[in-house]
Enzyme design. Structure first.
Site, PDB file in Angstrom:
ATOM      1  N   VAL A 223       0.744  -1.166   0.030  1.00 47.69           N
ATOM      2  CA  VAL A 223       0.023  -0.084  -0.115  1.00 47.69           C
ATOM      3  C   VAL A 223       0.897   1.179   0.051  1.00 47.69           C
ATOM      4  O   VAL A 223       0.371   2.262   0.098  1.00 47.69           O
ATOM      5  CB  VAL A 223      -0.902  -0.082   1.117  1.00 47.69           C
ATOM      6  CG1 VAL A 223      -1.979  -1.013   0.953  1.00 47.69           C
ATOM      7  CG2 VAL A 223      -0.134   0.021   2.372  1.00 47.69           C
ATOM      8  N   ARG A 225       4.159   2.286  -2.592  1.00 49.99           N
ATOM      9  CA  ARG A 225       4.277   2.861  -3.791  1.00 49.99           C
ATOM     10  C   ARG A 225       4.656   1.730  -4.727  1.00 49.99           C
ATOM     11  O   ARG A 225       5.421   0.691  -4.307  1.00 49.99           O
ATOM     12  CB  ARG A 225       5.536   3.904  -4.013  1.00 49.99           C
ATOM     13  CG  ARG A 225       5.113   5.223  -3.491  1.00 49.99           C
ATOM     14  CD  ARG A 225       4.023   6.040  -4.564  1.00 49.99           C
ATOM     15  NE  ARG A 225       3.856   7.122  -4.313  1.00 49.99           N
ATOM     16  CZ  ARG A 225       2.844   7.512  -3.750  1.00 49.99           C
ATOM     17  NH1 ARG A 225       1.583   6.751  -3.062  1.00 49.99           N
ATOM     18  NH2 ARG A 225       2.410   8.794  -3.502  1.00 49.99           N
ATOM     19  N   ASP A 249      -2.056  -2.491  -4.183  1.00 49.90           N
ATOM     20  CA  ASP A 249      -2.989  -1.480  -4.553  1.00 49.90           C
ATOM     21  C   ASP A 249      -2.277  -0.604  -5.118  1.00 49.90           C
ATOM     22  O   ASP A 249      -2.739   0.587  -5.664  1.00 49.90           O
ATOM     23  CB  ASP A 249      -3.279  -0.993  -3.009  1.00 49.90           C
ATOM     24  CG  ASP A 249      -4.304   0.239  -3.103  1.00 49.90           C
ATOM     25  OD1 ASP A 249      -5.456   0.250  -3.764  1.00 49.90           O
ATOM     26  OD2 ASP A 249      -4.186   1.336  -2.648  1.00 49.90           O
ATOM     27  N   GLU A 254       0.496   2.938 -13.634  1.00 49.35           N
ATOM     28  CA  GLU A 254      -0.960   2.953 -13.213  1.00 49.35           C
ATOM     29  C   GLU A 254      -1.878   3.660 -14.184  1.00 49.35           C
ATOM     30  O   GLU A 254      -1.257   4.746 -14.858  1.00 49.35           O
ATOM     31  CB  GLU A 254      -1.152   3.509 -11.768  1.00 49.35           C
ATOM     32  CG  GLU A 254      -0.522   2.708 -10.806  1.00 49.35           C
ATOM     33  CD  GLU A 254      -0.738   3.416  -9.304  1.00 49.35           C
ATOM     34  OE1 GLU A 254      -1.425   4.308  -9.470  1.00 49.35           O
ATOM     35  OE2 GLU A 254      -0.173   2.676  -8.439  1.00 49.35           O
ATOM     36  N   HIS A 273      -5.353   1.506  -6.536  1.00 52.12           N
ATOM     37  CA  HIS A 273      -4.927   2.573  -5.711  1.00 52.12           C
ATOM     38  C   HIS A 273      -5.877   3.596  -4.979  1.00 52.12           C
ATOM     39  O   HIS A 273      -6.091   4.690  -5.142  1.00 52.12           O
ATOM     40  CB  HIS A 273      -4.275   3.789  -6.735  1.00 52.12           C
ATOM     41  CG  HIS A 273      -3.124   4.450  -5.992  1.00 52.12           C
ATOM     42  ND1 HIS A 273      -1.825   4.904  -6.466  1.00 52.12           N
ATOM     43  CD2 HIS A 273      -3.086   5.064  -4.676  1.00 52.12           C
ATOM     44  CE1 HIS A 273      -1.000   5.802  -5.837  1.00 52.12           C
ATOM     45  NE2 HIS A 273      -1.784   5.718  -4.575  1.00 52.12           N
ATOM     46  N   SER A 275      -6.741   2.142  -1.281  1.00 53.10           N
ATOM     47  CA  SER A 275      -6.627   1.820  -0.054  1.00 53.10           C
ATOM     48  C   SER A 275      -6.923   3.065   1.021  1.00 53.10           C
ATOM     49  O   SER A 275      -7.514   2.744   2.218  1.00 53.10           O
ATOM     50  CB  SER A 275      -5.288   1.098   0.282  1.00 53.10           C
ATOM     51  OG  SER A 275      -4.119   1.957   0.056  1.00 53.10           O
TER      52      SER A 275
END
Length: 318
Positions: A223, A225, A249, A254, A273, A275
């Site tokens: 959670v 990077r 996450d 991305e 992404h 969380s």
């Protein structure tokens, strides 16, 4: 003048707008807006436009980002300038800790398999695992890592940490291992939770060698990077059964490309992404910026000042 970069105008900026000229710009307009700006609010915290738009001389006195991570801001021009950088530390701590606990329970109780079986109308009895007494290693001892440690400890896990400074009796994380001994700590954990900032020292820290140190029954939860993990090495480790699973996450790229094998792995949980993004999180981000803006106008020290050389908000014994 306050410049805010982002495609969406956040709610709650009214008080700031009454006391300052606030200009809302897109990435393509940033270079023209920065000269003369006193403050830059990076509402679009995923934007990488600032490095290319940064003026050769001068620049805003203060840059604030609507995230805890600041790695996208730490290009040489900004690091070497007198500009103060602040982040949104404190907004995401408890939501992310709750999310991590949910992921631990998902793995222990095999909930991801249950959902998949239900979708196929398949009745398949299994046995699950206890979390009480399981060992969790939290990599990163900032506020998010500490919130995770408290939450997992309350659920019955035996928690330890890994950070810059070794400690034997940390109130949130118990024993904290120094980062140079991370490999030893990885070998003892059932759950490895990454909550570290992305810096030159942490980039790619979970690579093939680190994954080889983990227990075959261990799960990795990231959670922090995406670039903390060498993604190709992780895919291979999962395929080879060197670790039991992963919940991710954040990712190197991305959105996660549709071609990524991570999507189809039965022992992997992929989330976009999210969380720390609970209901009302955007309003909290604006309130934090507005409170710091009050301090800026009054000439008082700002909260959440980032040490630009370290890459995060510095604090003793972290």
């Amino acid at each position: 003048m306050v410049v805010l970069i982002g495609d969406v105008h956040p709610r709650g900026m009214d008080d700031v707008e009454r006391r300052a000229n606030v200009r809302y710009v897109r990435e393509t307009e940033l270079a023209d807006a920065l000269p003369g700006a006193d403050v830059l609010f990076m509402w679009d915290f995923l934007s990488e436009a600032l490095a290319g738009a940064w003026p050769r001389s001068g620049g805003p006195a203060w840059v604030h980002i609507a995230s805890a991570g600041v790695d996208r801001l730490l290009f040489p021009g900004l690091v070497e300038s007198d500009t103060v950088v602040t982040n949104s530390r404190g907004v995401f701590d408890e939501p992310i800790a709750e999310y991590v606990l949910g992921l631990v329970l998902t793995f222990a109780k095999d909930l991801h398999t249950t959902v998949r079986l239900q979708a196929g109308r398949r009745w398949r009895h299994r046995e699950t695992e206890r979390i009480t007494g399981a060992r969790a290693l939290v990599v990163g001892t900032g506020p998010i890592g500490r919130a995770i440690g408290r939450r997992l400890s309350a659920a019955g896990l035996a928690v330890s940490g890994a950070g810059r400074t070794a400690r034997d009796a940390d109130p949130d994380l118990g024993v904290v291992h120094p980062m140079e001994r991370l490999d030893e700590a990885l070998a003892e954990a059932d759950y490895v939770v990454l909550a570290a900032p992305l810096t030159p020292q942490t980039r790619g820290m979970i690579d093939a060698a680190a994954l080889d140190r983990m227990r075959p029954s261990a799960r990795l939860i990231n959670v922090g990077r995406g670039a903390l993990v060498a993604e190709a090495d992780l895919v291979k480790a999962l395929r080879d059964g060197r670790i039991a699973g992963a919940a991710l996450d954040v990712f190197e790229d991305e959105p996660l490309p549709e071609s990524s094998p991570l999507w189809d792995m039965p022992n992997v949980v992929v989330s976009p992404h999210m969380s720390g993004d609970v209901v009302g999180w955007r309003d909290e981000l604006v309130r934090l910026f507005a409170a710091n803006f009050d301090r800026y106008v009054a000439g008082r020290p700002l909260h959440n000042v980032v040490d630009k050389r370290l890459g995060y908000v510095g604090s003793p014994a972290r």
